[in-house]
Design an enzyme around this catalytic site. Structure first.
Site: not given
Ligand code: 9MR
Length: 403
Positions: A146, A263
């Site tokens: 990102e 994802e």
């Molecule tokens: O689903 C993930 C959540 O459990 C975590 O708390 C969060 C922060 O680390 O990240 C979420 O996953 C993200 C992913 O790493 C990157 N793309 C967006 C995802 C959803 O927020």
């Protein structure tokens, strides 16, 4: 919706089985707690062939304290993957979220007053350690996650432009943070595939999709060791257009890169009841992605972001307005989306001649065939073949010679 858990006992009801035959990664994001939960571990291993850490391999967990590395949870995921013949995907080495507070209070501000040289050292040390620890264990990394701004209006005036996101990494180091991260990851594990991952880069008509492509092209021009791109696919259940995605995907083929849907979750608008039509619509959207994956060798797989509708970040963050975006329901029953992907992969295997004739037969039943291809009998026990008359038999894609 009836709870269909037949994929747990009949492998041909599982997408995993067909994805393995197609050589596609069909994955799921989990936390290590899933590996010690009897139901969740059984469901994960039966339904998917690849796992990715939803949180535990991120910077804030692997290096919460400077230069003290924690691999406990990631190692548990690796153990689970190897015990179950699954692949482990790494996520993610550099991101502006889940950054430890010693680096930045919010991943954006440089409130620890790093100089460029110091922060480069921090990043290099992190990547060399983490990617080095998982060398040969993680087959593929989201190296940078990102890194683009959501505002890509630059595209209107500069068709080859892109705007980076303001983060502590970019603001202190400049774009070199990105190139360097890939170079270090490659040095730490030369065999791992290295991906750039983002969201909003899926639909070709979106400016961010064009900006993402421009960024990737510039990395290729600079000789950065990038193997592939991740399109995250956090979407609503009914608004992914196959042409839009196919157009985007094709651009990466032209660059000679791999691509994955990394994802996926396709949210419903929250309500207590959904009609069969709505589940079918969600399944149709999953089918769009599965078909793109099925038809293109360079689209190496698809991963969903959570095991079941009970374990999705969407539930906690969307203030109750969205939900049930995944392939398995709260009871781990296969939803129409799961079956849709299974049909797409299965039909490809059966129809495309990917299998040898004997394997294809076995994909359908448990029959023992003789050398002429004539079915002899059905069994679950291949040892019984040795009581047949002398000759060569085929079972489960393998030759059995009875002397
Ligand atoms: O689903 C993930 C959540 O459990 C975590 O708390 C969060 C922060 O680390 O990240 C979420 O996953 C993200 C992913 O790493 C990157 N793309 C967006 C995802 C959803 O927020």
């Amino acid at each position: 919706m009836p709870v269909d858990k037949s994929y747990l006992t009949d492998e041909t009801k599982s997408v995993r089985y067909w994805a393995d035959l197609l050589g596609k990664d069909f994955g799921v994001a989990i936390n290590s707690s899933a590996t010690t939960n009897a139901t969740q571990s059984a469901v994960t291993a039966a339904a998917f062939n690849t796992i990715v850490a939803e949180w535990e391999m991120k910077f804030a967990n692997t290096e919460k304290t400077r230069n003290v590395f924690n691999y406990k949870e990631g190692d548990a995921l690796y153990k689970f993957a190897s015990e179950n013949g699954m692949k482990l995907r790494g996520h993610c080495l550099v991101w502006h979220e889940s950054v430890p507070s010693w680096v930045s209070s919010d991943g954006i501000k440089n409130d620890k007053n790093w100089t460029r040289e110091e922060l480069l050292k921090v990043l290099k040390n992190h990547i060399m350690n983490v990617a080095g620890h998982y060398k040969g264990k993680v087959y593929e990394w989201d190296v940078v996650n990102e890194c683009l701004s959501n505002d890509q209006s630059i595209i209107k005036t500069n068709s080859s432009g892109y705007t980076m996101r303001n983060t502590v990494w970019y603001d202190v180091i400049g774009e070199d943070f990105l190139d360097s991260a890939f170079v270090w990851a490659h040095r730490a594990d030369p065999d791992a595939k290295l991906y750039l991952n983002d969201y909003g880069n899926e639909k070709w008509s979106d400016a961010k999709s064009k900006a993402f492509l421009n960024l990737v092209k510039s990395m290729k021009r600079r000789g950065v060791p990038i193997n592939g791109v991740g399109l995250q696919c956090h979407y609503n259940y009914n608004n992914l257009d196959s042409t839009e995605i196919a157009n985007t995907v094709y651009e990466y083929k032209k660059l000679g890169l791999e691509l994955k849907f990394t994802e996926i979750d396709l949210s419903m608008q929250n309500s207590q009841f959904y009609s069969d039509e709505q589940w079918e619509e969600q399944a149709r959207t999953y089918r769009v992605l599965a078909n793109i994956c099925r038809l293109r060798p360079y689209v190496t797989g698809m991963l969903v972001w959570g095991l079941s509708d009970g374990q999705t970040w969407v539930n906690s963050t969307a203030a109750g307005t969205k939900g049930q975006p995944l392939l398995l329901n709260y009871f781990y029953g296969a939803k129409p989306g799961y079956e849709a992907i299974r049909r797409v992969f299965r039909d490809k295997v059966i129809d495309s001649g990917i299998l040898s004739p004997s394997e294809e037969r076995v994909a359908r039943d448990n029959t023992v065939y003789d050398l002429t291809g004539k079915p002899r009998y059905v069994t679950d026990d291949p040892k019984s073949i040795y009581s047949l008359p002398k000759g060569l038999y085929i079972y489960n894609g393998q030759k059995y010679i009875v002397k």
